[in-house]
Write an enzyme that holds these catalytic residues in place. Sequence first.
Site, PDB file in Angstrom:
ATOM      1  N   LYS A 188      21.873 -10.726   3.071  1.00 43.02           N
ATOM      2  CA  LYS A 188      23.128 -11.435   2.948  1.00 43.02           C
ATOM      3  C   LYS A 188      24.186 -10.774   4.155  1.00 43.02           C
ATOM      4  O   LYS A 188      25.282 -10.973   4.342  1.00 43.02           O
ATOM      5  CB  LYS A 188      23.777 -11.281   1.710  1.00 43.02           C
ATOM      6  CG  LYS A 188      23.396 -12.029   0.474  1.00 43.02           C
ATOM      7  CD  LYS A 188      24.041 -12.011  -0.650  1.00 43.02           C
ATOM      8  CE  LYS A 188      23.416 -12.173  -1.971  1.00 43.02           C
ATOM      9  NZ  LYS A 188      23.043 -11.361  -2.900  1.00 43.02           N
ATOM     10  N   ARG A 197      11.406   1.991   4.163  1.00 44.41           N
ATOM     11  CA  ARG A 197      10.579   1.175   5.355  1.00 44.41           C
ATOM     12  C   ARG A 197      11.548   0.186   5.693  1.00 44.41           C
ATOM     13  O   ARG A 197      12.197  -0.643   5.099  1.00 44.41           O
ATOM     14  CB  ARG A 197       9.418   0.885   4.631  1.00 44.41           C
ATOM     15  CG  ARG A 197       8.357   0.203   5.750  1.00 44.41           C
ATOM     16  CD  ARG A 197       7.070  -0.110   5.306  1.00 44.41           C
ATOM     17  NE  ARG A 197       6.172  -0.582   6.246  1.00 44.41           N
ATOM     18  CZ  ARG A 197       5.229   0.124   6.530  1.00 44.41           C
ATOM     19  NH1 ARG A 197       5.016   1.337   5.879  1.00 44.41           N
ATOM     20  NH2 ARG A 197       4.284  -0.454   7.552  1.00 44.41           N
ATOM     21  N   HIS A 199       5.718   7.203  11.417  1.00 41.14           N
ATOM     22  CA  HIS A 199       5.587   7.060   9.816  1.00 41.14           C
ATOM     23  C   HIS A 199       4.840   8.270   9.514  1.00 41.14           C
ATOM     24  O   HIS A 199       3.583   8.606   9.352  1.00 41.14           O
ATOM     25  CB  HIS A 199       4.347   5.973   9.908  1.00 41.14           C
ATOM     26  CG  HIS A 199       3.908   5.468   8.496  1.00 41.14           C
ATOM     27  ND1 HIS A 199       4.586   5.820   7.218  1.00 41.14           N
ATOM     28  CD2 HIS A 199       2.825   4.759   7.829  1.00 41.14           C
ATOM     29  CE1 HIS A 199       3.993   5.143   6.145  1.00 41.14           C
ATOM     30  NE2 HIS A 199       2.965   4.704   6.545  1.00 41.14           N
ATOM     31  N   ARG A 240       0.762  -1.252  -0.140  1.00 39.04           N
ATOM     32  CA  ARG A 240      -0.030   0.155   0.132  1.00 39.04           C
ATOM     33  C   ARG A 240       0.905   1.231   0.002  1.00 39.04           C
ATOM     34  O   ARG A 240       0.770   2.281  -0.981  1.00 39.04           O
ATOM     35  CB  ARG A 240      -0.828  -0.130   1.320  1.00 39.04           C
ATOM     36  CG  ARG A 240      -1.872   0.975   1.533  1.00 39.04           C
ATOM     37  CD  ARG A 240      -2.555   0.775   2.714  1.00 39.04           C
ATOM     38  NE  ARG A 240      -3.144  -0.631   2.689  1.00 39.04           N
ATOM     39  CZ  ARG A 240      -4.329  -0.798   2.367  1.00 39.04           C
ATOM     40  NH1 ARG A 240      -5.049   0.108   1.496  1.00 39.04           N
ATOM     41  NH2 ARG A 240      -4.880  -1.881   2.241  1.00 39.04           N
ATOM     42  N   THR A 241       1.566   1.307   0.954  1.00 43.02           N
ATOM     43  CA  THR A 241       2.593   2.550   1.154  1.00 43.02           C
ATOM     44  C   THR A 241       3.730   2.720  -0.208  1.00 43.02           C
ATOM     45  O   THR A 241       3.669   3.869  -0.596  1.00 43.02           O
ATOM     46  CB  THR A 241       3.524   2.623   2.369  1.00 43.02           C
ATOM     47  OG1 THR A 241       2.363   2.186   3.467  1.00 43.02           O
ATOM     48  CG2 THR A 241       4.273   3.624   2.535  1.00 43.02           C
TER      49      THR A 241
END
Lengths: 151, 302
Positions: B80, B101, B129, B51-52
């Site tokens: 890794k 994010r 956020h 969504r974001t």
Amino acid sequence: MKDKQLVVSAIKNGTVIDHVPATALFNVVTILKLDKLETMVTFGNNLGSKKLGKKGIIKLSEVFFKDDDINKIALVAPSAKLNIIRNYEVVEKKVVEVPDEIIGIVKCVNPKCITNNQPVTTRFSVVSKKEIKLRCHYCEKITNSENIEII
Amino acid sequence: MKNKSLVSITDFTRDEYLRILELAAEFEKNPRQNILSGYVIATLFFEPSTRTRLSFESAVSGLGGKIIGFSESASTSASKGETLYDTIKMVSNYSDLIVMRHPLEGSARLASEVASVPVVNAGDGANQHPTQTLLDLYSIQKTQKTLDNLKIFMVGDLKYGRTVHSLLMAMSQFNTTFFFISPEELKMPDGYKMHLDQKGLEYYETNDFSEYVREADIIYMTRVQQERFTDPIEYERVKNAYVLRRNMLEGTKENMKVLHPLPRVNEIHTDVDTSPQAYYFEQALNGVFTRQAIITSILGIK
Ligand SMILES: [Zn+2]
């Protein structure tokens, strides 16, 4: 009398850190990295104290701290008192004061904080000095005096 | 705002919020322009959030910018064992702005200090956020024609819900009166109430919605998640008490809107969806304009 002598045996030049709560002595050692010193160091712990119940004392020969360095111990030993010794005489007495910012030393209480998961030096602003509250610069969570853990 | 990272909602001032909202309104009128042509925006999603990510990518694409990045860390060097520090150093070389994010809290602050380009936080764990908050402000301003002197109801999980915490911090600069409606276990934390006390703002705390709802200008719903409860029986007991139904909106103000950061589970009954007071789907669309405003003002284009 002899025992007492042993504990408080005088140093010629250096610093005596007195009135350390017995439970905080080893944290003070860690914070000041005293285990790395090569000069003479004397510790006493669980000594009787009217104020603290049991206290610790550290005598450091030929060691003098900068205020910024010694103030870090205020996090674990706010009651600590310093005696600066020159030629067997106490020339200065100091108390410790919690700094405004703490870099390194303390672990963030938040297990999901980036500083607990990747190689990042912790950084806190001190939001309360009386009852210690540290705000993490990264995750913004508060670490308070009960959960302060020294790295 | 040029070159300033947006990590936490408190990084921007009230005037900066208002400037972003003004720009967002411009982009709403004209969301397709070629002003980001020649710019490369990195979208680094160390945990998936479709969504974001789509909202950001739609915002950038609409303005002609190029996007590089990844949508989950499984396919990248981070899986890794590369540190965030190293990844950000590398990506800084390839982009003009980084949208990130990451599941770890504080990761965005670290990235903003390591990167040679500005960083926009698209969510760092349960911490911040801020673009969600700015789109919430835009939605409130757009529907109420003002941000000042409103009555905002926050419903559901007020303890862990980062969106309500950030919204509270932002709206506390606009003389808001807050109503907190939540189960006992999920009450608004004291730190936020102390902040309102310091600001001299009024707030009311209750577990009964119907008593005050007629006063509301905004009802901001959040998800009540089962995993937040220590006692599963307690969850079963309260989960239906915080579901919004259409009949509960009877007698509310005409201007009142229901907001939700989405996705919802069952906390807003589908019978609310057709109400003129339901605003959560438009709210999501406002995210594109708000993110266009944030990106272009940080890049110094607007
Ligand atoms: Zn932290």
